[in-house]
Design an enzyme around this catalytic site. Structure first.
Site, PDB file in Angstrom:
ATOM      1  N   LYS A  14       0.619  -1.168  -0.022  1.00 40.63           N
ATOM      2  CA  LYS A  14      -0.054  -0.100  -0.402  1.00 40.63           C
ATOM      3  C   LYS A  14       0.726   1.439   0.146  1.00 40.63           C
ATOM      4  CE  LYS A  14      -2.402  -1.625   3.738  1.00 40.63           C
ATOM      5  NZ  LYS A  14      -1.889  -1.866   3.880  1.00 40.63           N
ATOM      6  N   ARG A  89      -9.275   0.534   9.320  1.00 43.83           N
ATOM      7  CA  ARG A  89      -8.896  -0.842   9.390  1.00 43.83           C
ATOM      8  C   ARG A  89     -10.066  -1.719  10.317  1.00 43.83           C
ATOM      9  NH1 ARG A  89      -3.457   0.080   8.929  1.00 43.83           N
ATOM     10  NH2 ARG A  89      -2.271  -1.740   9.438  1.00 43.83           N
ATOM     11  N   ARG A 134      11.515  -0.071  10.988  1.00 46.99           N
ATOM     12  CA  ARG A 134      10.696  -0.093  12.342  1.00 46.99           C
ATOM     13  C   ARG A 134       9.998  -1.373  12.915  1.00 46.99           C
ATOM     14  NH1 ARG A 134       5.076   0.752   8.079  1.00 46.99           N
ATOM     15  NH2 ARG A 134       4.155  -0.855   9.891  1.00 46.99           N
ATOM     16  N   ARG A 146       0.113  -8.462  12.997  1.00 47.26           N
ATOM     17  CA  ARG A 146      -0.505  -8.267  12.271  1.00 47.26           C
ATOM     18  C   ARG A 146      -2.024  -8.503  11.520  1.00 47.26           C
ATOM     19  NH1 ARG A 146       5.323  -4.523  11.045  1.00 47.26           N
ATOM     20  NH2 ARG A 146       3.562  -3.770   9.737  1.00 47.26           N
TER      21      ARG A 146
HETATM   22  P1  AMP Z   1       1.267   0.543   9.022  1.00 45.27           P
HETATM   23  O1  AMP Z   1       1.949   1.555   8.642  1.00 45.27           O
HETATM   24  O2  AMP Z   1      -0.927   1.049   8.573  1.00 45.27           O
HETATM   25  O3  AMP Z   1       1.422  -1.208   8.647  1.00 45.27           O
HETATM   26  O4  AMP Z   1       0.458   0.481  10.675  1.00 45.27           O
HETATM   27  C1  AMP Z   1       1.364   0.564  11.360  1.00 45.27           C
HETATM   28  C2  AMP Z   1       0.217   0.117  12.817  1.00 45.27           C
HETATM   29  O5  AMP Z   1      -0.440   1.466  12.981  1.00 45.27           O
HETATM   30  C3  AMP Z   1      -0.264   0.027  13.193  1.00 45.27           C
HETATM   31  O6  AMP Z   1      -0.313  -2.014  12.503  1.00 45.27           O
HETATM   32  C4  AMP Z   1      -1.670  -0.381  14.237  1.00 45.27           C
HETATM   33  O7  AMP Z   1      -1.018  -0.685  14.909  1.00 45.27           O
HETATM   34  C5  AMP Z   1      -1.562   0.750  13.704  1.00 45.27           C
HETATM   35  N1  AMP Z   1      -1.900   2.008  12.568  1.00 45.27           N
HETATM   36  C6  AMP Z   1      -2.280   2.797  11.599  1.00 45.27           C
HETATM   37  N2  AMP Z   1      -3.357   2.413  11.162  1.00 45.27           N
HETATM   38  C7  AMP Z   1      -3.942   2.607  11.734  1.00 45.27           C
HETATM   39  C8  AMP Z   1      -6.006   2.254  11.985  1.00 45.27           C
HETATM   40  N3  AMP Z   1      -6.035   2.833  10.798  1.00 45.27           N
HETATM   41  N4  AMP Z   1      -7.103   2.043  13.000  1.00 45.27           N
HETATM   42  C9  AMP Z   1      -5.620   1.039  13.765  1.00 45.27           C
HETATM   43  N5  AMP Z   1      -4.436   1.511  13.887  1.00 45.27           N
HETATM   44  C10 AMP Z   1      -3.161   2.034  13.221  1.00 45.27           C
END
Ligand code: AMP
Length: 191
Positions: A14, A89, A134, A146
């Site tokens: 993404k 999400r 990360r 995740r």
């Molecule tokens: P990402 O960068 O999208 O992989 O997000 C990394 C982490 O941020 C996720 O594993 C969640 O802990 C948190 N996170 C990101 N977006 C959301 C969302 N829309 N709702 C809840 N947690 C989020």
């Protein structure tokens, strides 16, 4: 205004595809993961709260991310459209987003869902963990958590948009450019 959601499990590409799509279509990129990581690096109270969840591979509470998106929409009144990446999400986030967009007299045009096998996801995330810095990418247990959160809470978001006939599955395996062209084709059909 054309708003789209780029959907898919962690590691489906993404972020990579968003960077290319915003250039081609002039959209404003809203990634809740990036917004949360920025809060963490600035050591804000919101960031410190979110970090506890993120380090475990769990979703951050809905009200936190909905508040962030609401502010981001208000901060970009002149945007041609938004590309939502990693949001919504949960079904509650999807309903909140619809209401926020409705207030701005706009809506989601399409949800493009990247399709990638679980084996490939774990492989990509571990590889990304070698360079991304990360902490949630270099621990296989956190990666699996995740993906479990995705299956339990996030997959249903696609069903929410399916009732409005807004979901299109796109092949998420292959070269970055091949996947990009697959996404563009679907956008061009709708824009
Ligand atoms: P990402 O960068 O999208 O992989 O997000 C990394 C982490 O941020 C996720 O594993 C969640 O802990 C948190 N996170 C990101 N977006 C959301 C969302 N829309 N709702 C809840 N947690 C989020």
């Amino acid at each position: 205004m054309f708003n789209l959601i780029l959907f898919g499990p962690p590691g489906s590409g993404k972020g990579t595809q968003s960077e290319k799509l915003i250039v081609r279509y002039g959209l404003k990129h809203l990634s809740t993961g990036d917004l949360l990581r920025s809060e963490i690096s600035r050591q804000t109270a919101l960031g410190m709260e979110a970090k506890n969840f993120m380090d475990k591979g769990q979703l951050v509470p809905d009200e936190v991310v909905i508040g962030m998106i609401s502010s981001a929409l208000d901060e970009n009144p002149g945007a041609k459209g938004f590309l939502f990446d990693g949001f919504p999400r949960t079904s509650a986030q999807a309903e909140a987003l619809d209401k926020l967009l409705d207030l701005k007299k706009t809506a989601i045009g399409v949800m493009l869902a990247l399709d990638v096998s679980e084996e490939e996801l774990v492989k990509r995330l571990l590889k990304r963990g070698e360079t991304s810095g990360r902490t949630d990418d270099n621990n296989e247990l956190v990666i699996r958590a995740r993906i479990t959160e995705y299956r339990n809470k996030t997959e249903a978001v696609a069903d929410y948009y399916r009732q409005f006939d807004k979901v299109v599955m796109v092949k998420g395996e292959g070269s970055i450019d091949e996947i990009f062209e697959g996404l563009c084709k679907e956008i061009d059909n709708r824009i």
